[in-house]
Design an enzyme around this catalytic site. Structure first.
Site, PDB file in Angstrom:
ATOM      1  N   PHE A 101       0.806  -1.217   0.000  1.00 60.94           N
ATOM      2  CA  PHE A 101       0.000   0.000   0.000  1.00 60.94           C
ATOM      3  C   PHE A 101       0.841   1.270   0.000  1.00 60.94           C
ATOM      4  O   PHE A 101       0.309   2.361   0.115  1.00 60.94           O
ATOM      5  CB  PHE A 101      -0.964  -0.006   1.192  1.00 60.94           C
ATOM      6  N   HIS A 132      13.397  -8.801   4.201  1.00 55.84           N
ATOM      7  CA  HIS A 132      12.429  -8.444   5.223  1.00 55.84           C
ATOM      8  C   HIS A 132      12.905  -8.936   6.591  1.00 55.84           C
ATOM      9  O   HIS A 132      13.874  -9.688   6.691  1.00 55.84           O
ATOM     10  CB  HIS A 132      11.048  -9.047   4.916  1.00 55.84           C
ATOM     11  N   LYS A 136       8.985 -12.667   9.091  1.00 51.84           N
ATOM     12  CA  LYS A 136       8.126 -12.853   7.904  1.00 51.84           C
ATOM     13  C   LYS A 136       8.090 -14.322   7.521  1.00 51.84           C
ATOM     14  O   LYS A 136       9.134 -14.976   7.424  1.00 51.84           O
ATOM     15  CB  LYS A 136       8.630 -11.998   6.734  1.00 51.84           C
TER      16      LYS A 136
END
Length: 241
Positions: A101, A132, A136
């Site tokens: 997003f 990451h 994760k």
């Protein structure tokens, strides 16, 4: 004033979303924790944001259809069947589904597609490296896969992934998109797309330093999708790209 619900409100992203909802001048309709019935939240909300687990996506999509409440979905690592369930639900209710997003990442996706259209796979190998935080659970990341899909779309073909290289793999295949996933520390998110030819390399990199950028983008998507007709939308629609 839009009433925005949060699936998984007690999590790290859930708390950031609550703060960003307040900052946007919207109303927090409530939230769910693990084991709660999502139907109650969807009935009380004008739109619900879900950053929980991939396995919850079909459940929340079904709840969105039952209540007629739009859904903003940011969970990554969905299986083909889970994505199919989301697409089916989008024929009945508005859903914004995005791998990322962040406005910057979505601009990167648009640029990646245009670059791939000009850099043919026969001459330029496409490689994606992402890193990451150590918690994760899925790899490659949803954003990395979205980058691969953007490259494939630019070249007018289906995505052919080449990942998990180990041992004697033989030469690289022409036209595939390579993926490498790194995990460690508390890296929010780093993605690099590399086009490599015999005479030149071109790299496109995005780094996220704060998860809040995802929350801000998701709230923006939530406010945008209220009142939209059924359909599966992305951040390109939200950003007007």
């Amino acid at each position: 004033m839009a009433r925005i619900g949060i699936a998984g409100i007690g999590g790290r992203m859930g708390k950031l979303l609550a703060e960003e909802i307040a900052a946007a001048g919207a109303a927090l309709a409530g939230g769910t924790a693990r084991g709660d019935d999502p139907a109650v939240l969807f009935a009380a909300s004008d739109v619900v944001i879900d950053f929980t687990h991939a396995h919850a996506a079909p459940v929340h999509a079904a709840a969105a259809v039952a209540a007629g409440t739009p859904l903003v979905l940011g969970s990554s690592g969905l299986s083909d069947a889970e994505e199919a369930a989301v697409r089916d639900a989008a024929s009945h209710v508005a859903i914004v589904y995005a791998a990322n997003f962040s406005p910057g990442v979505n601009l990167m996706l648009a640029i990646a597609e245009r670059m791939a259209a000009s850099l043919p796979g026969a001459d330029y190998d496409a490689e994606i490296v992402e890193m990451h935080h150590r918690q994760k659970v899925d790899a490659p990341s949803g954003t990395a896969v979205a980058l691969g899909r953007a490259v494939a779309a630019g070249r007018g073909e289906a995505l052919r992934m080449e990942s998990g290289r180990d041992g004697h793999t033989g030469p690289r295949q022409t036209g595939t998109v390579g993926f490498a996933a790194l995990r460690g520390g508390q890296v929010v998110g780093e993605h690099t797309l590399l086009f490599a030819a015999g005479s030149e390399h071109i790299a496109l990199t995005h780094r996220s330093f704060d998860r809040r950028v995802y929350a801000t983008g998701a709230v923006r998507a939530a406010l945008w999708v209220v009142g939209k007709p059924p359909g599966l939308y992305g951040m390109k629609d939200v950003l007007g790209m």
